[in-house]
Design an enzyme around this catalytic site. Structure first.
Site, PDB file in Angstrom:
ATOM      1  N   LYS A 173      -5.448   0.582  -2.803  1.00 48.84           N
ATOM      2  CA  LYS A 173      -4.596  -0.216  -3.907  1.00 48.84           C
ATOM      3  C   LYS A 173      -5.167  -0.885  -4.528  1.00 48.84           C
ATOM      4  O   LYS A 173      -5.999  -1.459  -5.112  1.00 48.84           O
ATOM      5  CB  LYS A 173      -3.564  -1.602  -2.650  1.00 48.84           C
ATOM      6  CG  LYS A 173      -2.951  -1.189  -1.518  1.00 48.84           C
ATOM      7  CD  LYS A 173      -2.294  -2.112  -0.357  1.00 48.84           C
ATOM      8  CE  LYS A 173      -3.795  -2.622   0.019  1.00 48.84           C
ATOM      9  NZ  LYS A 173      -3.633  -3.313   0.825  1.00 48.84           N
ATOM     10  N   THR A 204       1.213 -13.809  -5.119  1.00 44.47           N
ATOM     11  CA  THR A 204       1.874 -12.391  -4.036  1.00 44.47           C
ATOM     12  C   THR A 204       1.137 -13.167  -3.282  1.00 44.47           C
ATOM     13  O   THR A 204       0.350 -11.903  -2.553  1.00 44.47           O
ATOM     14  CB  THR A 204       0.904 -12.162  -5.798  1.00 44.47           C
ATOM     15  OG1 THR A 204      -0.728 -12.340  -5.581  1.00 44.47           O
ATOM     16  CG2 THR A 204       1.193 -11.041  -6.940  1.00 44.47           C
ATOM     17  N   GLY A 206       0.339 -11.920   0.389  1.00 47.03           N
ATOM     18  CA  GLY A 206       1.059 -11.295   1.483  1.00 47.03           C
ATOM     19  C   GLY A 206       1.193  -9.955   1.300  1.00 47.03           C
ATOM     20  O   GLY A 206       2.368  -9.091   2.115  1.00 47.03           O
ATOM     21  N   THR A 207       0.516  -9.626  -0.539  1.00 43.52           N
ATOM     22  CA  THR A 207       1.401  -8.120  -0.689  1.00 43.52           C
ATOM     23  C   THR A 207       0.347  -6.894  -0.112  1.00 43.52           C
ATOM     24  O   THR A 207       1.606  -6.245   0.164  1.00 43.52           O
ATOM     25  CB  THR A 207       1.101  -7.962  -2.273  1.00 43.52           C
ATOM     26  OG1 THR A 207       0.299  -9.006  -2.348  1.00 43.52           O
ATOM     27  CG2 THR A 207       2.068  -9.201  -3.267  1.00 43.52           C
ATOM     28  N   GLY A 208      -0.601  -7.089   0.568  1.00 44.39           N
ATOM     29  CA  GLY A 208      -1.121  -6.281   1.334  1.00 44.39           C
ATOM     30  C   GLY A 208      -0.455  -6.087   2.517  1.00 44.39           C
ATOM     31  O   GLY A 208       0.080  -4.827   2.866  1.00 44.39           O
ATOM     32  N   CYS A 209       0.060  -6.796   3.520  1.00 43.46           N
ATOM     33  CA  CYS A 209       0.386  -7.293   4.507  1.00 43.46           C
ATOM     34  C   CYS A 209       2.152  -6.213   4.399  1.00 43.46           C
ATOM     35  O   CYS A 209       2.856  -5.595   5.070  1.00 43.46           O
ATOM     36  CB  CYS A 209       0.916  -8.724   4.872  1.00 43.46           C
ATOM     37  SG  CYS A 209      -0.877  -9.343   5.384  1.00 43.46           S
TER      38      CYS A 209
END
Length: 264
Positions: A173, A204, A206-209
């Site tokens: 990412k 942003t 928690g965007t990866g989760c």
């Protein structure tokens, strides 16, 4: 209804971890189930403390799910230490779910560590090979691959190195990259790049989760990996565009933006 299990840490502020996963899965129309491996006392600004669950309760939670409601996909997030990783590895090898999306969470949004330093080698040797898709961000990919990432070519080389460690597919990412948000997906068919306009917001958390949970949700619905990622990316982009300016740090994305927009 398709079912998705998340195995991760809990975020009491609701923006990341188990809470973000459940919101994402629910918004995308799949049935969400959860196994908590760590309780993290965190908010939008800092991580205060964390408590890891013992291996036996992690195993029991996973058994409770699989013996009753078999998931169509599994998302694995924060695994802080070898004990937690070992418990998850043991049960995934026993039940052998096919679509396992692993997000190797190492740091909170503010940079606080969420994985013990001595756990990285265990992660590489024991968890990465279980991945249908591994979704590191750039700092995590640098840590796993052992190289600095400063360009798209570096992202591709890092993905090659990581895939050689066992994951079936690797998504690096690019949210930490300068310029447009560019992601690199590496499969047996080669590389695919996905570019979206960078949104000017600090909110942003928690965007990866959210992204990994969205991919798992679309995979559970039967979509191919490339289609699942494209749809997940569209969902996350919308959630960031409608992010919530709450808290004193990096606010959370808006997981239910489409529903709220429709006034439901």
């Amino acid at each position: 209804m398709k079912k998705v299990l998340t195995i991760a840490g809990s975020d009491p502020s609701g923006g990341a971890g188990i809470e973000a996963d459940i919101k994402t899965m629910s918004a995308l129309g799949v049935y969400a189930m959860s196994v908590i491996v760590s309780v993290v006392a965190e908010n939008t600004a800092r991580v205060i403390s964390l408590l890891d669950m013992p291996d036996w309760i992690i195993r029991d939670q996973i058994d409770a799910v699989f013996e009753d409601i078999v998931p169509d996909a599994v998302k694995v997030g924060m695994l802080s230490g070898p004990e937690q990783m070992g418990a998850v590895r043991d049960r995934l090898l026993f039940y052998r779910p096919q679509k396992v999306v692993i997000d190797p969470v190492m740091y909170a949004k503010n940079g606080d560590p969420l994985m013990h330093e001595d756990a990285v080698s265990y992660l590489i040797e024991n968890i990465l090979p279980l991945s249908y898709l591994l979704t590191p961000n750039i700092p995590e990919a640098e840590k796993i691959s052992g190289m600095k990432i400063e360009s798209v070519d570096d992202m591709k080389e890092s993905a090659r190195r990581i895939k050689a460690m066992g994951p079936e597919n690797v998504l690096i990412k690019g949210g930490h990259h300068i310029g447009d948000a560019l992601d690199v997906l590496y499969t047996d068919e080669g590389f695919s790049t996905f570019v979206t306009k960078r949104i000017d917001t600090k909110n942003t958390h928690g965007t990866g989760c959210t992204l990994s949970s969205a991919i798992a949700s679309f995979l559970a619905k039967g979509e191919s990996l490339s289609v699942a990622f494209r749809h997940a990316k569209e969902y996350v982009t919308g959630a960031i565009e409608h992010a919530l300016a709450i808290g004193n740090g990096c606010g959370p994305t808006n997981h239910f933006y489409a529903i709220w927009k429709e006034g439901l």
